[in-house]
Design an enzyme around this catalytic site. Structure first.
Site, PDB file in Angstrom:
ATOM      1  N   ARG A 188      -5.368  54.076  57.594  1.00 23.45           N
ATOM      2  CA  ARG A 188      -4.120  54.722  57.205  1.00 23.45           C
ATOM      3  C   ARG A 188      -3.248  54.874  58.446  1.00 23.45           C
ATOM      4  NH1 ARG A 188      -4.998  53.371  52.770  1.00 23.45           N
ATOM      5  NH2 ARG A 188      -5.107  54.591  50.868  1.00 23.45           N
ATOM      6  N   GLU A 213       5.723  53.565  55.402  1.00 25.80           N
ATOM      7  CA  GLU A 213       5.643  52.276  54.707  1.00 25.80           C
ATOM      8  C   GLU A 213       6.635  52.252  53.556  1.00 25.80           C
ATOM      9  OE1 GLU A 213       1.540  51.623  53.581  1.00 25.80           O
ATOM     10  OE2 GLU A 213       0.862  51.897  55.631  1.00 25.80           O
ATOM     11  N   HIS A 243       0.368  46.285  54.350  1.00 28.74           N
ATOM     12  CA  HIS A 243      -0.672  47.040  53.627  1.00 28.74           C
ATOM     13  C   HIS A 243      -1.311  46.156  52.545  1.00 28.74           C
ATOM     14  CE1 HIS A 243      -2.039  51.363  52.477  1.00 28.74           C
ATOM     15  NE2 HIS A 243      -2.967  50.479  52.135  1.00 28.74           N
TER      16      HIS A 243
HETATM   17  C1  DGY Z   1      -6.828  51.757  49.218  1.00 29.20           C
HETATM   18  O1  DGY Z   1      -7.483  51.405  48.242  1.00 29.20           O
HETATM   19  O2  DGY Z   1      -6.838  52.920  49.635  1.00 29.20           O
HETATM   20  C2  DGY Z   1      -6.012  50.712  49.893  1.00 29.20           C
HETATM   21  O3  DGY Z   1      -5.413  51.176  51.039  1.00 29.20           O
HETATM   22  C3  DGY Z   1      -4.972  50.166  48.942  1.00 29.20           C
HETATM   23  O4  DGY Z   1      -4.000  51.141  48.757  1.00 29.20           O
END
Ligand code: DGY
Length: 324
Positions: free
Chosen positions: A237, A266, A285
């Site tokens: 993240r 983002e 992402h």
């Molecule tokens: C998740 O599954 O958390 C990935 O980052 C996709 O959003």
């Protein structure tokens, strides 16, 4: 009468059918400014919700007075107020098992692309700069037999270590709160304090969830511990990293480069200095963005919602203390 649910991300047709066999479904492909009022209105009757990429906070949950199950099509759940759900004994279901191998592939791709400067040299080829045998200013850095530092040796960290160790002969060092005997046995992985890991790794791969303990865990002081030849990869993240400090570390040559799938904001703002740095690979992402993984995640989320709505949860629950 079938229980009402709201889906707020477009689902594959067969999965949508599976939900409709059991529930009365109000479906939104995604939530936009135009349909947000309708979404909130639909929440008033919703006993279950399923979707992704929306902030589900306490205020929004107040609009859903009869809610009893929530299923996110993601492994991460930092966009949910888990305390508010737990207080109301609402299970929050997620899909951690469905994307492991795919995200590990993405991270390995970032390692390879940053280390070997693939984007950079490919752009130069397209620009017609390849005139003969290439010189040092086209060279990259080896990946094989270097040291990979994995921060967060969970499912994805383990799948990454498998690729790096067996595929590339890399030495694995890792940092987690609790030691991971499986990783130590299978990959000869060495557990290290975070600061030590940062100082020895050639490729630092961050795969941590976002929570109050991890926010800005990697800051200016920590970048300063890294080797100037080392690369930093983040596919967890964005806010786990102080992005301003990362930008400065890249600008000052404190580290050699970065491969980033996630960002503090983002989509990445157009004026982000990261976009103009030749030693940065920025991707949108897409850790889990393959046809196979996204289908598996949606299928898992649908099964999770059905399990939560029918009091038959067997796993994938973020707050299992609420299970009756
Ligand atoms: C998740 O599954 O958390 C990935 O980052 C996709 O959003």
């Amino acid at each position: 009468m079938k229980p009402s649910i709201v889906s707020y991300k477009k689902l594959p047709e067969d999965l949508q059918d599976k939900l409709e066999q059991r529930f009365s479904v109000t479906a939104f492909d995604s939530i936009t400014n135009e349909n947000r009022a309708d979404f909130i209105k639909a929440l008033a009757k919703a006993e279950g919700i399923i979707g992704a990429n929306e902030t589900i906070d306490r205020k929004l949950l107040e609009q859903a007075p009869v809610l009893r199950a929530v299923s996110t099509i993601s492994a991460g759940f930092d966009n949910f107020d888990v305390d508010a759900l737990t207080e109301r004994k609402i299970p929050l279901m997620h899909t951690p098992g469905a994307l492991t191998e795919t995200v590990a592939d993405t991270i390995m791709a970032l390692v390879l692309t940053t280390g070997r400067r693939i984007l950079n040299v490919a752009e130069r080829v397209k620009a017609g700069e390849w005139k003969g045998s290439v010189g040092e200013n086209w060279f990259g850095t080896d990946i094989h037999h270097k040291t990979m530092g994995i921060i967060g040796m969970g499912r994805i960290g383990t799948a990454l270590a498998q690729r790096a160790h067996f595929g590339f002969g890399m030495k694995i060092v890792y940092n987690t709160r609790n030691r991971n005997p499986e990783a130590e046995n299978r990959f000869d992985a060495i557990h290290m304090e975070l600061d030590k890991l940062l100082s020895v790794a050639d490729y630092v791969c961050l795969i941590l969830p976002l929570n109050p303990q991890t926010r800005h865990l990697i800051n200016a002081e920590r970048f300063a511990l890294m080797k100037p030849s080392a690369f930093f990869i983040n596919a967890g993240r964005g806010p786990v990293v102080d992005e301003a400090a990362l930008i400065e570390a890249l600008q000052q040559g404190t580290i050699a480069g970065a491969g980033l799938d996630v960002f503090e904001k983002e989509p990445l703002p157009k004026d982000s200095p990261l976009l103009s740095m030749p030693n940065v690979v920025a991707i949108p992402h897409i850790g889990s963005a393959t046809f196979e993984a996204r289908y598996a995640m949606a299928a898992s989320a649908v099964d999770n919602l059905i399990a939560a709505m029918t009091d038959s949860i067997e796993g994938n629950c973020v707050n299992p203390q609420v299970i009756r």
